[in-house]
Motif scaffolding. Sequence first.
Motif, PDB file in Angstrom:
ATOM      1  N   ASP A   1       0.810  -1.214   0.000  1.00 56.27           N
ATOM      2  CA  ASP A   1       0.000   0.000   0.000  1.00 56.27           C
ATOM      3  C   ASP A   1       0.846   1.266   0.000  1.00 56.27           C
TER       4      ASP A   1
ATOM      5  N   SER B   1      -1.581   5.261  -4.049  1.00 58.82           N
ATOM      6  CA  SER B   1      -2.580   6.023  -3.305  1.00 58.82           C
ATOM      7  C   SER B   1      -3.972   5.447  -3.480  1.00 58.82           C
ATOM      8  N   ASP B   2      -4.448   5.439  -4.720  1.00 55.78           N
ATOM      9  CA  ASP B   2      -5.826   4.991  -4.959  1.00 55.78           C
ATOM     10  C   ASP B   2      -5.886   3.687  -5.726  1.00 55.78           C
ATOM     11  N   ARG B   3      -4.731   3.081  -5.923  1.00 55.74           N
ATOM     12  CA  ARG B   3      -4.649   1.795  -6.621  1.00 55.74           C
ATOM     13  C   ARG B   3      -5.162   1.888  -8.056  1.00 55.74           C
ATOM     14  N   THR B   4      -5.109   3.049  -8.617  1.00 58.55           N
ATOM     15  CA  THR B   4      -5.467   3.172 -10.030  1.00 58.55           C
ATOM     16  C   THR B   4      -4.451   2.403 -10.864  1.00 58.55           C
TER      17      THR B   4
END
Length: 126
Positions: free
Chosen positions: A30, A54-57
């Motif tokens: 993460d 950050s947002d797992r994009t």
Amino acid sequence: QVQLVESGGGLVQPGGSLRLSCAASGFTLDDYAIGWFRQAPGKEREGVSCISKSDRTTYYTDSVKGRFTISRDNAKNTVYLQMNSLKPEDTADYYCAADRWTVGASCLKSRLYDHWGQGTQVTVSS
């Protein structure tokens, strides 16, 4: 100590599939952007896919969109690259990399990464 170990490469026929694994240790997924890169003989290393911290994009280079899928399993601290509909031009050494500071679509830029695995070879040939 950050360590990355790739596996899953091999020889596959055109149209076939492979799943590459990147086992991470020494850090939490993460907290890092993770990228898959490849380098064919005589060519520069290129970004294939990455997942932001950050947002797992997820991001993909145009040539693999719709065929490759990156995913992560935090419980196993492993990132995968599912490769379908493989083509001879996908033949290369594939590397995973991790970086604590890279964000967004910049995660496709290999020069930003500090930590690299040893690579796994993928050969697509009949």
